[in-house]
Design an enzyme around this catalytic site. Structure first.
Site, PDB file in Angstrom:
ATOM      1  N   GLU A 163       0.820  -1.226   0.000  1.00  0.00           N
ATOM      2  CA  GLU A 163       0.000   0.000   0.000  1.00  0.00           C
ATOM      3  C   GLU A 163       0.848   1.268   0.000  1.00  0.00           C
ATOM      4  O   GLU A 163       0.884   2.018   0.989  1.00  0.00           O
ATOM      5  CB  GLU A 163      -0.962   0.006   1.194  1.00  0.00           C
ATOM      6  CG  GLU A 163      -2.078  -0.999   1.070  1.00  0.00           C
ATOM      7  CD  GLU A 163      -3.200  -0.791   2.098  1.00  0.00           C
ATOM      8  OE1 GLU A 163      -2.975  -0.087   3.093  1.00  0.00           O
ATOM      9  OE2 GLU A 163      -4.291  -1.341   1.892  1.00  0.00           O
ATOM     10  N   GLU A 194      -6.571  -7.665  -0.527  1.00  0.00           N
ATOM     11  CA  GLU A 194      -7.051  -7.739   0.860  1.00  0.00           C
ATOM     12  C   GLU A 194      -8.548  -7.468   0.861  1.00  0.00           C
ATOM     13  O   GLU A 194      -8.990  -6.420   0.402  1.00  0.00           O
ATOM     14  CB  GLU A 194      -6.367  -6.685   1.741  1.00  0.00           C
ATOM     15  CG  GLU A 194      -4.873  -6.873   1.853  1.00  0.00           C
ATOM     16  CD  GLU A 194      -4.212  -5.816   2.738  1.00  0.00           C
ATOM     17  OE1 GLU A 194      -4.927  -5.086   3.452  1.00  0.00           O
ATOM     18  OE2 GLU A 194      -2.975  -5.717   2.696  1.00  0.00           O
TER      19      GLU A 194
END
Ligand code: GAL
Length: 661
Positions: free
Chosen positions: A148, A326
């Site tokens: 991320e 995710e």
């Protein structure tokens, strides 16, 4: 023809958090739930290299062997989002510096500055050693670079390394300080520079910095993310040429150019937390209550479409690859409040992703930790290792996946909605009205399209992306290029411009000859004034509908038709032939009406969907979702197909899968 792939489930696993004796039990349970892809390693630097230069590969070798022995595919993360303490202490200036000038400390994660050369070298070293060791391992199915990028507000760093890098970047871009002064308009307030070494970062100024300065710093910062990622992908490709490379992007995050990063990725992935995001997705209290445990009905789909576009950048449209890396399985720990998913929501989320072409939907995470920052974040397993609700859902989803079989990526849609990262930066730098937000503006049109039941491609503002479409929407596009205008003119598509489209030059000045700048070549109109409005007033339109927060005052040539007029008698929506300009920000209902008109004009028939129902067509499949709290009769959406699973009396959070005949 694009490649068909069998879609599958994955999970994020942290073997370093659990006793080694447990690993084989975990692997067995993963197999039993139908999970095939296991992401590991992305935060494990302190265990891989506990002391500078001393690697401990043993545990990771054994973890990978355990997974491989169960025929599980490994997605290996590079651990560069969590540099260990000894590394930080060896070069403390690798820490990022916030806009407040304070150094960001060790003790969580993402504590690095993208511009720091020493940190880049340290990353290159560990990525090289990791890629050499595992790059040809038969169990390896993908790489993930870092984790991320930008999370916790870490794209921009106001460090010495960033300042040096920014000055170099400016020197390359402008070649001379005079050129920079001209481009930025630095005669204003005596901001002129005599050399690039006089330029500072745009933080800590007394009042706002020059927007052109802020914009170039955002471009510079974005370029550093691209370069940081490319450093890793080049190393990985050299040692692991057969294995695709992914990165996990975030939702509602625009601080760097994801298209540019995606040029170096084989697979774009994103992290989907529908309940966690709901608070940011809508201000509407009624919707917040209605969708509390399932999330906004359009937010996930928007990101699926956006990251599908990212996955197409390197491989081309037909071969685009994207995953959800995710997926929320239960309450998370980081939103203002963290409600539990409503019954059925976990399965609905999975199918929303698969319907949009996700190859892998991977849960975060396998087992809830009883320690550290994320101990309140639920997982597929409880902290004691017993199955939690989402684990049970996996078995059902994987059986349903078997019934669907291999699928291809969705075909090219007839509708393109342009999404542009520079525009997001521009309107953040110069919102002009406190609540003017680019992502929100684009989402208004996306929602309206999705509520019309049509398929949409989200695309970058590039000529090839808009050509051959029937309808192209470009709300809020900061600057236009001649090539884009030419492609639009040649496309014959219905086109929606505005508000704010083409209102600036790339150098962040008001467009030549007034907005919409280069788009004025499409028809004779211009914007002579804009006003932003506080939330307690809006602009009603004659005949129904309203703008909120933003409106423009338009001047049109004789051959331009006025389609809508405000209650106070100003042109609000003008058009010539199929080219439209909307002079304001439409509320949800107004966006729906206008999008409906455009669809019809483009020869596409919108549907009237129930407020909680959404559909997605993909190849010979149609999926119908019920985000709402009541059972809805969706028989009319079956058309000529046959039901593979689900009920036409679609229960709350129900999914109906139809094979078209
Ligand atoms: C993501 C992140 C994960 C984990 C998760 C919690 O943003 O990539 O490492 O922190 O959020 O929801």
């Amino acid at each position: 023809m694009s490649t068909s792939r069998k879609q599958t489930l994955g999970v994020c696993y942290y073997p370093e958090h659990w006793p080694e004796e447990r690993w084989a039990i975990d692997a067995g349970m993963m197999v039993e739930a139908g999970i095939t892809h296991i992401r590991i390693g992305e935060f494990a630097w302190s265990r891989i290299e506990p002391e500078p230069g001393h690697y401990d590969w043993g545990w990771l070798d054994r973890a990978i062997e355990t997974l491989a022995a169960h025929d599980l595919g490994v997605v290996l993360g590079t651990p560069t989002a969590t540099p260990p303490k000894w590394l930080v202490d060896s070069m403390p200036d690798m820490l990022a510096v916030g806009a407040d000038g304070k150094t960001r400390g060790f003790g969580s994660r993402r504590h690095y500055c993208f511009s720091h050369e020493g940190y880049r070298r340290a990353c290159a070293r560990i990525v090289t050693d990791l890629a050499k060791r595992y790059g040809r391992h038969p169990a390896l199915v993908a790489w993930q670079t870092d984790n991320e990028y930008g999370c916790h507000d870490t794209v921009e760093s106001y460090s010495k390394a960033a300042l040096d890098g920014f000055r170099d970047w400016l020197a390359q871009k402008y070649q001379s300080p005079d050129a920079l002064n001209r481009a930025w308009g630095n005669v204003f307030w005596s901001m002129e520079y005599r050399s690039f070494d006089e330029v500072e970062l745009p933080n800590l100024t007394v009042t706002e910095a020059n927007p052109a300065h802020a914009m170039d710093f955002q471009r510079y910062s974005s370029d550093q993310v691209v370069a940081f990622n490319r450093l890793q992908t080049e190393i990985i490709r050299a040692h692991s040429p057969e294995v695709p490379i992914a990165h996990n992007f975030m939702g509602r995050f625009v601080a760097f150019d994801h298209y540019a990063v995606s040029r170096d990725l084989d697979i774009a992935t994103w992290d989907s937390y529908p309940i966690g995001f709901l608070d940011r997705d809508t201000d509407d209290e009624e919707n917040k209550r209605r969708y509390l445990g399932v999330g906004d009905p359009d937010n996930q789909a928007f990101h699926h479409d956006l990251y599908r576009a990212c996955g197409q950048i390197r491989n081309g449209e037909a071969e685009g690859r994207w995953w959800v890396m995710e997926q929320q399985p239960g309450p998370v720990n980081w939103a203002p409040w963290n409600p539990a998913p409503f019954p059925g929501a976990v399965r609905l989320w999975a199918w929303e992703a698969f319907a949009a072409g996700a190859e892998v939907l991977s849960y975060f995470r396998w087992r809830q930790p009883s320690f550290a920052q994320e101990q309140m974040h639920e997982a597929l397993l409880l902290p004691n290792g017993e199955p939690n609700e989402a684990y049970e859902a996996c078995g059902r989803i994987s059986r349903e996946l078997d019934r669907i079989g291999a699928v291809a990526q969705p075909e090219r849609a007839e509708i393109a909605l342009v999404f542009d990262y520079e525009s997001a930066w521009a309107w953040k730098i110069q919102p002009q009205g406190r609540d003017f937000d680019y992502l929100d503006l684009v989402m208004r049109f996306y929602r309206a399209l999705r509520q019309g039941g049509v398929s949409v491609d989200i695309v970058p503002p590039q000529p090839q992306a808009v050509s051959g479409r029937k309808l192209v929407l470009l709300p809020g596009l900061f600057a236009g290029s001649d090539a884009l205008v030419d492609a639009l003119a040649a496309s014959g598509a219905a086109i929606l411009l505005g508000p704010r489209t083409g209102s600036k030059t790339a150098d962040f000045s008001i467009a030549d000859g007034l907005p919409p700048g280069p788009f004025r070549r499409l028809f004779d109109m211009k914007v002579r004034r804009v006003e932003s409005l506080p939330p307690f007033v809006d602009v009603p339109l004659q005949g129904g509908g309203r703008f909120d927060g933003w409106r423009e005052f338009l001047v049109t040539g004789a051959d331009v038709e006025t389609r809508r007029v405000s209650a106070d008698s100003h042109a609000a929506h003008v058009a010539k032939g199929r080219v439209h300009y909307l002079g304001g920000r439409p509320d949800a209902e107004t966006a729906r009406v206008i999008v409906g008109e455009l669809l019809r004009e483009a020869g596409l028939e919108p549907r009237e969907l129930h407020r909680d129902i959404r559909i997605r067509d993909n190849g010979d499949m149609r999926y119908v979702f019920n985000y709402g709290p009541e059972t809805v009769d969706v028989l009319n959406l079956v058309d000529t197909g046959s039901v593979l699973f689900g009920e036409t009396q679609l229960a709350p959070r129900g999914v109906l899968a139809i094979r078209k005949t």
